[in-house]
Motif scaffolding. Structure first.
Motif, PDB file in Angstrom:
ATOM      1  N   ALA A  53       0.815  -1.220   0.000  1.00  0.00           N
ATOM      2  CA  ALA A  53       0.000   0.000   0.000  1.00  0.00           C
ATOM      3  C   ALA A  53       0.843   1.262   0.000  1.00  0.00           C
ATOM      4  CB  ALA A  53      -0.929   0.001   1.216  1.00  0.00           C
ATOM      5  N   THR A  54       2.085   1.180   0.450  1.00  0.00           N
ATOM      6  CA  THR A  54       2.957   2.361   0.495  1.00  0.00           C
ATOM      7  C   THR A  54       4.013   2.340  -0.599  1.00  0.00           C
ATOM      8  OG1 THR A  54       4.369   1.242   2.126  1.00  0.00           O
ATOM      9  CG2 THR A  54       2.630   2.682   2.971  1.00  0.00           C
ATOM     10  N   ASP A  55       3.865   1.476  -1.553  1.00  0.00           N
ATOM     11  CA  ASP A  55       4.774   1.463  -2.694  1.00  0.00           C
ATOM     12  C   ASP A  55       4.486   2.698  -3.551  1.00  0.00           C
ATOM     13  OD1 ASP A  55       6.487   0.913  -4.723  1.00  0.00           O
ATOM     14  OD2 ASP A  55       5.430  -0.860  -5.449  1.00  0.00           O
ATOM     15  N   PRO A  56       5.475   3.568  -3.766  1.00  0.00           N
ATOM     16  CA  PRO A  56       5.214   4.796  -4.527  1.00  0.00           C
ATOM     17  C   PRO A  56       4.650   4.535  -5.920  1.00  0.00           C
ATOM     18  CG  PRO A  56       7.306   4.950  -3.390  1.00  0.00           C
ATOM     19  CD  PRO A  56       6.840   3.535  -3.232  1.00  0.00           C
ATOM     20  N   GLU A  57       5.120   3.497  -6.591  1.00  0.00           N
ATOM     21  CA  GLU A  57       4.595   3.206  -7.924  1.00  0.00           C
ATOM     22  C   GLU A  57       3.105   2.875  -7.870  1.00  0.00           C
ATOM     23  OE1 GLU A  57       6.917   0.162  -9.671  1.00  0.00           O
ATOM     24  OE2 GLU A  57       8.731   1.407  -9.901  1.00  0.00           O
ATOM     25  N   ARG A  58       2.678   2.213  -6.819  1.00  0.00           N
ATOM     26  CA  ARG A  58       1.264   1.895  -6.676  1.00  0.00           C
ATOM     27  C   ARG A  58       0.453   3.135  -6.292  1.00  0.00           C
ATOM     28  NH1 ARG A  58      -1.555  -2.882  -5.873  1.00  0.00           N
ATOM     29  NH2 ARG A  58      -3.541  -2.663  -4.770  1.00  0.00           N
ATOM     30  N   VAL A  59       1.042   3.980  -5.456  1.00  0.00           N
ATOM     31  CA  VAL A  59       0.336   5.190  -5.035  1.00  0.00           C
ATOM     32  C   VAL A  59       0.168   6.144  -6.217  1.00  0.00           C
ATOM     33  CG1 VAL A  59       0.432   7.192  -3.485  1.00  0.00           C
ATOM     34  CG2 VAL A  59       1.154   4.936  -2.671  1.00  0.00           C
TER      35      VAL A  59
END
Length: 293
Positions: free
Chosen positions: A165-171
């Motif tokens: 949930a805190t992966d920048p690519e996912r955010v």
């Protein structure tokens, strides 16, 4: 100071050198490591959104999050790349239950280990009286071992979800402006979760310590002696039946207390009777062989 000196004088600190007390010290220390590495965590990651119109860009979007990881309450403002407007975005997920459960078990383990150490050092005789204290200690230790298993597995799964949930690519996929090809979105800084990884490792170390301590506490309960007393090995000789005790091996030997051979009574005086025979002074019947002669 006098009270402290009296407590130290009355304490039996040699138990700390034994496995029963030494493992409790390790449990106390690693419980501190477990809840401190998880409960005190705070992380941050950074992203950049470069719009087609450079004046609308934001190259340093910082997102901070911390324990207990209620990420659905964490938000940040991202540019829309449309006239300098900004739009608030929220992270996804609530992982507080697994994190708080893990920290709660660690705190209670810390408190119980400290209380058990105090009992070992200052009330060891009462602890071993009738084995009641040891049996209570065994049950509580078994419960904590199971709780460490559940909480460590739950937090390991929760941590995996927090990382996702805190992966920048996912955010970045949550930002509408990043869906347009003319805008450039990229991650600048990844969150450091090494402390959280360590907390999971400490959780499973605590599990090993509590499971291993079960054996040493079990030896104090007295149950091992009870089990050994009721166990009869198959190679042990069984007692003889009652029939051998009647007129057989159990009958007392009438000649066991006398000396072998003929024992005359020398204390009586012999003499001649009226028939001219010699009287030896004792009433002894002739044997069956002399009667036949």
């Amino acid at each position: 100071m006098d009270v402290a000196n009296q407590l130290v004088a009355q304490g039996q600190f040699t138990v700390v050198k034994q496995p029963l007390g030494f493992i409790k010290v390790l449990q106390w220390i690693f419980a501190i490591f477990a809840f401190s590495t998880c409960g005190s965590y705070s992380g941050m990651f950074k992203m950049s959104v470069e719009c087609k119109n450079r004046s609308d860009s934001d190259l340093g979007i910082e997102v901070e999050f911390e324990y207990p990881f209620r990420l659905h309450q964490v938000y940040f403002d991202a540019p829309t790349c449309k006239g300098g407007n900004r739009e608030r975005q929220f992270l996804v997920g609530d992982y507080s239950s697994s994190a708080e459960f893990f920290v709660t078990i660690a705190v209670f383990s810390f408190l119980y280990s400290m209380a058990a150490l105090a009992t070992y050092c200052f009330m060891l005789e009462k602890y071993r009286e009738n084995n009641k204290g040891a049996r209570i200690d065994f049950v509580v230790t078994a419960v904590f071992a199971f709780m460490w298993l559940v909480s460590s597995c739950a937090w390991a799964k929760g941590l995996s979800d927090v990382k996702t949930a805190t992966d920048p690519e996912r955010v970045l996929t949550l930002i509408p402006a990043c869906e347009e090809r003319e805008n450039l979105c990229k991650e600048v800084y990844d969150p450091k979760v090494s402390g959280l990884n360590t907390s999971v490792a400490f959780g499973f170390i605590n599990l090993i310590l509590w499971v291993g301590n079960l054996w040493f506490v079990f030896k104090e309960t007295g149950w091992m002696a009870a089990f050994a007393g009721t166990y009869v090995p198959s190679q042990e000789k069984q007692p003889a039946p009652d029939s051998f005790g009647q007129g057989g091996y159990g009958q007392q030997d009438p000649y066991a207390g006398t000396q072998g051979g003929y024992q005359p009574e020398y204390g009586q005086q012999g003499g001649y009777n009226e028939d001219g025979g010699y009287n030896q002074g004792y009433d002894q019947q002739p044997t069956s062989y002399s009667n036949q002669m």
